[in-house]
Design a protein around this motif. Structure first.
Motif, PDB file in Angstrom:
ATOM      1  N   ASP A 106       2.072  -6.748   7.743  1.00 14.00           N
ATOM      2  CA  ASP A 106       0.874  -6.385   7.418  1.00 14.00           C
ATOM      3  C   ASP A 106       0.832  -5.963   5.915  1.00 14.00           C
ATOM      4  OD1 ASP A 106      -1.844  -5.631   7.915  1.00 14.00           O
ATOM      5  OD2 ASP A 106      -1.340  -3.530   8.253  1.00 14.00           O
ATOM      6  N   ASP A 107       1.897  -5.193   5.481  1.00 15.21           N
ATOM      7  CA  ASP A 107       1.883  -4.701   4.174  1.00 15.21           C
ATOM      8  C   ASP A 107       2.995  -5.607   3.119  1.00 15.21           C
ATOM      9  OD1 ASP A 107       1.825  -3.212   2.120  1.00 15.21           O
ATOM     10  OD2 ASP A 107       2.664  -1.112   2.800  1.00 15.21           O
ATOM     11  N   ASP A 108       2.486  -6.482   2.429  1.00 14.14           N
ATOM     12  CA  ASP A 108       1.340  -6.993   2.368  1.00 14.14           C
ATOM     13  C   ASP A 108       1.371  -8.403   2.475  1.00 14.14           C
ATOM     14  OD1 ASP A 108      -1.221  -7.198   1.937  1.00 14.14           O
ATOM     15  OD2 ASP A 108      -1.219  -7.308  -0.336  1.00 14.14           O
ATOM     16  N   ASP A 122       5.548  -7.987  -2.698  1.00 15.16           N
ATOM     17  CA  ASP A 122       6.789  -7.139  -2.699  1.00 15.16           C
ATOM     18  C   ASP A 122       6.757  -6.114  -1.362  1.00 15.16           C
ATOM     19  OD1 ASP A 122       5.074  -5.593  -4.150  1.00 15.16           O
ATOM     20  OD2 ASP A 122       6.595  -4.007  -3.991  1.00 15.16           O
ATOM     21  N   HIS A 123       7.700  -5.702  -0.855  1.00 13.51           N
ATOM     22  CA  HIS A 123       7.904  -4.729   0.074  1.00 13.51           C
ATOM     23  C   HIS A 123       8.970  -3.778   0.158  1.00 13.51           C
ATOM     24  CE1 HIS A 123       5.967  -2.599   3.413  1.00 13.51           C
ATOM     25  NE2 HIS A 123       7.036  -2.693   4.412  1.00 13.51           N
ATOM     26  N   LEU A 124       9.517  -3.077   1.110  1.00 16.36           N
ATOM     27  CA  LEU A 124      10.388  -2.002   0.841  1.00 16.36           C
ATOM     28  C   LEU A 124      11.809  -2.493   0.761  1.00 16.36           C
ATOM     29  CD1 LEU A 124       8.668   0.562   2.981  1.00 16.36           C
ATOM     30  CD2 LEU A 124       8.443   0.691   0.543  1.00 16.36           C
ATOM     31  N   ASP A 161       3.123   1.393  12.669  1.00 22.87           N
ATOM     32  CA  ASP A 161       4.196   0.618  12.211  1.00 22.87           C
ATOM     33  C   ASP A 161       4.105   0.649  10.477  1.00 22.87           C
ATOM     34  OD1 ASP A 161       5.256  -0.461  14.551  1.00 22.87           O
ATOM     35  OD2 ASP A 161       3.582  -1.293  14.782  1.00 22.87           O
ATOM     36  N   TYR A 162       3.087   1.486  10.026  1.00 28.78           N
ATOM     37  CA  TYR A 162       3.119   1.377   8.522  1.00 28.78           C
ATOM     38  C   TYR A 162       4.475   1.637   7.875  1.00 28.78           C
ATOM     39  CZ  TYR A 162       1.801   3.494   3.924  1.00 28.78           C
ATOM     40  OH  TYR A 162       1.757   3.808   2.871  1.00 28.78           O
ATOM     41  N   HIS A 163       4.834   1.091   7.026  1.00 29.07           N
ATOM     42  CA  HIS A 163       6.108   1.583   6.225  1.00 29.07           C
ATOM     43  C   HIS A 163       7.225   1.737   7.251  1.00 29.07           C
ATOM     44  CE1 HIS A 163       4.881   2.102   1.843  1.00 29.07           C
ATOM     45  NE2 HIS A 163       4.277   1.035   2.434  1.00 29.07           N
ATOM     46  N   LYS A 164       7.429   1.012   8.434  1.00 31.21           N
ATOM     47  CA  LYS A 164       8.450   1.056   9.427  1.00 31.21           C
ATOM     48  C   LYS A 164       9.046  -0.384   9.350  1.00 31.21           C
ATOM     49  CE  LYS A 164       7.569   5.182  11.609  1.00 31.21           C
ATOM     50  NZ  LYS A 164       5.953   5.460  12.276  1.00 31.21           N
ATOM     51  N   MET A 171       0.925  -1.129   0.065  1.00 34.15           N
ATOM     52  CA  MET A 171      -0.061   0.087   0.028  1.00 34.15           C
ATOM     53  C   MET A 171       0.797   1.252  -0.188  1.00 34.15           C
ATOM     54  SD  MET A 171      -3.124   0.613   0.337  1.00 34.15           S
ATOM     55  CE  MET A 171      -4.430   1.912   0.597  1.00 34.15           C
ATOM     56  N   LYS A 172       0.450   1.966  -0.829  1.00 28.56           N
ATOM     57  CA  LYS A 172       0.986   3.516  -0.719  1.00 28.56           C
ATOM     58  C   LYS A 172       0.152   4.510  -0.346  1.00 28.56           C
ATOM     59  CE  LYS A 172       3.987   4.420  -4.026  1.00 28.56           C
ATOM     60  NZ  LYS A 172       5.115   4.573  -3.081  1.00 28.56           N
ATOM     61  N   LYS A 173      -0.064   4.378   0.968  1.00 30.46           N
ATOM     62  CA  LYS A 173      -0.926   5.559   1.382  1.00 30.46           C
ATOM     63  C   LYS A 173      -0.365   6.784   1.425  1.00 30.46           C
ATOM     64  CE  LYS A 173      -3.962   2.309   3.524  1.00 30.46           C
ATOM     65  NZ  LYS A 173      -4.552   1.750   4.926  1.00 30.46           N
ATOM     66  N   ALA A 219       6.581  -5.364  -7.231  1.00 28.94           N
ATOM     67  CA  ALA A 219       6.844  -3.931  -7.305  1.00 28.94           C
ATOM     68  C   ALA A 219       5.661  -2.890  -7.126  1.00 28.94           C
ATOM     69  CB  ALA A 219       7.277  -3.751  -8.571  1.00 28.94           C
ATOM     70  N   GLU A 220       4.714  -3.393  -6.082  1.00 30.99           N
ATOM     71  CA  GLU A 220       3.699  -2.542  -5.871  1.00 30.99           C
ATOM     72  C   GLU A 220       4.082  -1.498  -5.285  1.00 30.99           C
ATOM     73  OE1 GLU A 220       0.522  -0.736  -3.193  1.00 30.99           O
ATOM     74  OE2 GLU A 220       2.349  -1.534  -2.670  1.00 30.99           O
ATOM     75  N   GLU A 221       5.113  -1.425  -4.366  1.00 28.34           N
ATOM     76  CA  GLU A 221       5.701  -0.183  -3.646  1.00 28.34           C
ATOM     77  C   GLU A 221       6.534   0.694  -4.463  1.00 28.34           C
ATOM     78  OE1 GLU A 221       4.471   0.347  -0.692  1.00 28.34           O
ATOM     79  OE2 GLU A 221       4.366  -1.750   0.565  1.00 28.34           O
ATOM     80  N   ALA A 222       6.845   0.172  -5.726  1.00 31.72           N
ATOM     81  CA  ALA A 222       7.467   1.128  -6.498  1.00 31.72           C
ATOM     82  C   ALA A 222       6.301   1.450  -7.368  1.00 31.72           C
ATOM     83  CB  ALA A 222       8.402   0.266  -7.624  1.00 31.72           C
TER      84      ALA A 222
HETATM   85 ZN    ZN Z   1       3.116  -0.167   1.430  1.00 31.87          ZN
END
Ligand code: ZN
Length: 336
Positions: free
Chosen positions: A156-158, A142-144, A296-299, A1-3, A188-191
């Motif tokens: 959680d993501d994702d 994928d993630h970061l 903890d979103y994107h952490k 998710m890229k909120k 590559a959702e996070e990209a």
């Molecule tokens: Zn995300």
């Protein structure tokens, strides 16, 4: 998710009053749903999702050995191999002869042009009516990755969405649905939703055969036991069947986050914040399941131990119930 947090809206002078009024209405609408749900929700009598397997999938994908699963990295490739193995193990069939759909992408970042590559993992559960338009149930694997020496596990993501998707796939293989369901683990959702964009450019199944995208991104934790469904505002024909699901869900199901920010008075619009965005842009209806952002979103702290197991299982049951309900509904095709 890229909120994306909506900030600084108060400095927009024009339309400020409207913004405040619309915001109150939208926030009020969501609050009213909260109250109604609290009085109507009942626990589903039978559990159809294997909670151990659900948790195991999240724990595995968010394990440090996958190094945060960034697209194109060794950890990302290992996660892809794991998902592919699960697809095959569950018994999903390849689509057009293949499970893996590689793609390349280019995007602009602060440090300039970046070329990347990834691959979506695709498998189908054949329905009893092979002529009916299909559903695409998706999540992103994928993630970061690793940043400044820190692993971003993305439980959680994702990893959570992938786990629920696998649970729905398992159920489908045991108890086929009317429609064929194509399961897609996007890369590559996070990209920048690159896997979903690539999927729409070269869809493994013809675009006009896709009746609906059900996208799962961040579905495992919320202190208030609330999950949002986005998509029924732009695609109102989906509201009636999903209302039935919301009424009997063991968690609080709220509809929202699918209106332009200006019209919703600052309530975030998630329409283009995850992989359902490119489906919606291609005029394919979508249903997105996701929670509000958490601390903890994107952490690096988005770890599996933070997941609320009870809530997570209830979300999985609700998602399965929604897919089954939509499969039964005759009016899932967009109104002509
Ligand atoms: Zn995300």
């Amino acid at each position: 998710m890229k909120k994306r947090r909506v900030i600084g809206m108060s400095i927009v002078a024009t339309g400020f009053i409207w913004f405040q009024v619309a915001g109150r209405f939208e926030a009020q609408r969501i609050d009213e749903q909260r109250e109604t749900r609290a009085t109507t929700q009942t626990r589903a009598a039978k559990l159809r999702v294997d909670s151990d397997r659900l948790m195991e999938a999240v724990t595995t994908l968010s394990d440090p050995k996958f190094e945060g699963r960034a697209a194109g990295t060794p950890g990302g490739l290992a996660a892809r191999a794991w998902v592919l193995d699960r697809f095959k193990g569950i018994g999903l069939q390849p689509v057009s002869g293949s499970y893996v759909y590689p793609f390349t992408f280019t995007r602009m970042t602060m440090s300039g042009r970046v070329d990347g590559e990834g691959a979506n993992v695709v498998g189908q559960c054949l329905g009893t009516d092979t002529r009916a338009p299909v559903f695409v149930v998706s999540s992103h694997y994928d993630h970061l990755g690793v940043r400044d020496g820190k692993i971003y596990p993305g439980a959680d993501d994702d990893a959570s969405g992938v786990a629920v998707m696998l649970a729905v796939a398992e159920y489908c293989q045991k108890t086929p649905f009317r429609r064929t369901v194509v399961f897609v683990a996007f890369d590559a959702e996070e990209a920048g939703l690159q896997g979903a964009k690539a999927f729409m450019i070269a869809p493994p199944v013809p675009k006009e055969r896709i009746a609906l995208n059900v996208n799962l991104d961040m579905v495992s934790r919320n202190d208030k036991r609330e999950i949002f469904i986005a998509g029924t505002h732009p695609w109102p024909h989906l509201k009636a069947p999903l209302d039935e699901v919301a009424k009997r869900a063991p968690i609080t199901v709220l509809f929202g986050h699918d209106k332009p920010v200006a019209a919703a008075g600052g309530v975030d619009d998630w329409t283009n914040q995850s992989d359902h965005g490119p489906f919606n842009a291609a005029k394919i209806p979508f249903v997105y399941f996701g929670v509000e952002d958490h601390a903890d979103y994107h952490k690096p702290t988005d770890t599996a131990d933070k997941i609320n197991r009870g809530f997570f299982v209830d979300v999985a049951e609700t998602v399965l119930d929604a897919v089954l309900q939509l499969d039964l509904a005759t009016a899932v095709a967009p109104p002509k």
